[in-house]
Design an enzyme around this catalytic site. Structure first.
Site, PDB file in Angstrom:
ATOM      1  N   HIS A   1      -1.109  -7.954   2.786  1.00  0.00           N
ATOM      2  CA  HIS A   1       0.234  -7.916   3.356  1.00  0.00           C
ATOM      3  C   HIS A   1       0.513  -6.628   4.122  1.00  0.00           C
ATOM      4  CE1 HIS A   1       1.264  -5.911  -0.579  1.00  0.00           C
ATOM      5  NE2 HIS A   1       2.077  -5.236   0.203  1.00  0.00           N
TER       6      HIS A   1
ATOM      7  N   ASP B   1      -4.353 -11.303  -1.908  1.00  0.00           N
ATOM      8  CA  ASP B   1      -3.658 -10.194  -1.242  1.00  0.00           C
ATOM      9  C   ASP B   1      -4.585  -9.016  -0.997  1.00  0.00           C
ATOM     10  OD1 ASP B   1      -1.537  -8.944   0.007  1.00  0.00           O
ATOM     11  OD2 ASP B   1      -0.755  -8.058  -1.829  1.00  0.00           O
TER      12      ASP B   1
ATOM     13  N   SER C   1       1.142   0.204  -1.529  1.00  0.00           N
ATOM     14  CA  SER C   1       0.367  -1.017  -1.402  1.00  0.00           C
ATOM     15  C   SER C   1      -1.003  -0.747  -0.806  1.00  0.00           C
ATOM     16  CB  SER C   1       1.092  -2.015  -0.503  1.00  0.00           C
ATOM     17  OG  SER C   1       2.199  -2.562  -1.153  1.00  0.00           O
TER      18      SER C   1
END
Length: 399
Positions: free
Chosen positions: A131, A161, A238
């Site tokens: 993402h 992901d 992230s």
């Protein structure tokens, strides 16, 4: 799927997505299109590579400043990833819509986001979250020495992901990958990343738990058993590494639960190794798919199912039950039915839905899996040929 099962699986969580149009918490590292683009610099003199076999494990009991040593050893391999993408937005003025015959014109908006990643090979392979870079028009990888290098997205996998990005450089410092299968709650956990655009931020905590399911975390993937940590993780972390006290990467930071504190989750590094290798070699990942929704029976779930209009009844309090079967799926074509209780898969006795998923992940597409189920008072042997997880199914699970 029955309403009771939906209630059991319903949790509130969000990804640390930095490239969405939302203005909610977790996207605060998005920058508007007015921000100037950073120049992409050509490679300068290469940094001496940090080879895994040259690193001495760090023992926290021997050094009270072990976190400093971990950061010194692994920090140079952690990068910031800046990405941009162009989105189309409809103009909401009714008079404009009327002028254009009910079709509102669209305007383009450039969104900029920041995430983290880490280098796994001296020639520029970088691991991050999908993402962080998915759908990006451009990706720039910023090294700790200040270099800004253009990144090429080799492949992304929305199901887990994860993504692999390649930069054109040599002699880069690399992160040493550990083993996530032997983690224990209470062990030290260190996160390095770029939360909210604050470069090279280090946080420390412990491993709070292992084997957290998607239902526990509340994320739309069923293919990961997450590591839970209380090391502070924020938007921008992230794709960054979660490290142990020896400076080894044990996970990739990816999600937090909205409104909670001290609850962060990471993808185990052993899963990352498998997915990243497929992305690097094929640009995609094979995910065997059966098409069943499972639940772990308990007296409470048995009662809920039997009092609902699920279309079947349950007469036992333990085991893994098939809640629903997707139409036109491998499971449906093979004859699996809602209400079947899975007893074994490929001669492996089944006690949990996690075991079923592990067997599916370890299977090969098109190679029959032997599944034994209890159907009422009968035992049935069913051969199911896994297929590639449908694209739409993968998209739906990513939200």
């Amino acid at each position: 799927m029955s309403a009771p099962v939906k209630q059991i699986l319903k949790h509130s969580a969000f990804y640390l997505a930095l490239l969405t149009a939302s203005s909610s918490v977790g996207c605060s590292a998005i920058r508007g299109s007015s921000q100037p683009q950073e120049p992409i610099l050509s490679q300068t003199a290469p940094v001496a590579p940090t080879q895994p076999n040259q690193l001495t494990p760090i023992r926290s009991s021997d050094n009270p400043d072990y976190v400093t040593q971990v950061v010194k050893q692994t920090g140079p391999a952690v990068v910031r990833i800046n990405s941009t993408r162009t989105v189309q937005e409809e103009l909401q003025d009714p008079s404009i819509e009327q002028f254009f015959g009910g079709q509102a014109p669209r305007k383009q908006q450039v969104q900029r986001g920041t995430g983290s990643g880490f280098i796994t090979s001296a020639d520029g392979r970088v691991v991050t979250n999908a993402h962080v870079v998915e759908g990006a028009d451009s990706v720039v990888v910023v090294l700790t020495d200040g270099r800004r290098l253009r990144g090429e997205v080799v492949g992304t996998d929305r199901v887990t992901d994860l993504a692999v990005v390649k930069i054109d450089a040599t002699g880069l410092p690399t992160a040493r990958l550990g083993n996530s299968d032997n983690l224990l709650p209470g062990q030290a956990a260190i996160a390095i990343g770029n939360p909210l655009g604050l470069d090279n931020t280090v946080t420390q905590g412990i491993i709070s738990a292992t084997g957290r399911s998607s239902a526990d975390v509340g994320v739309p993937t069923e293919r990961i058993n997450f590591i839970q940590t209380d090391a502070a993780i924020n938007p921008g972390n992230s794709g960054g590494p979660l490290l142990n006290s020896s400076g080894e990467v044990i996970g990739v930071n990816t999600a937090i639960i909205q409104g909670a504190q001290g609850l962060g989750f990471a993808i185990p590094i052993n899963t990352v190794k498998r997915i990243a290798e497929q992305l690097a070699t094929k640009g995609r990942v094979d995910h065997p798919y059966l098409g069943v929704q499972m639940g772990e029976l308990s007296p409470e779930l048995r009662s809920q199912i039997n009092q609902s209009n699920a279309g079947f009844k349950v007469n036992q309090d333990s085991g893994v039950i098939v809640i629903a079967v997707a139409p036109n799926s491998p499971a449906a074509r093979a004859g699996l039915r809602p209400g079947d209780v899975i007893q074994s898969v490929n001669n492996v006795a089944i006690q949990s839905s996690r075991q079923v998923q592990e067997q599916v992940e370890a299977s090969s597409i098109g190679n029959p899996m032997q599944i034994t189920v209890k159907r009422g008072n009968q035992t049935e042997a069913i051969a199911v040929k896994p297929e590639q997880l449908p694209v739409q199914e993968a998209v739906d699970r990513r939200g």
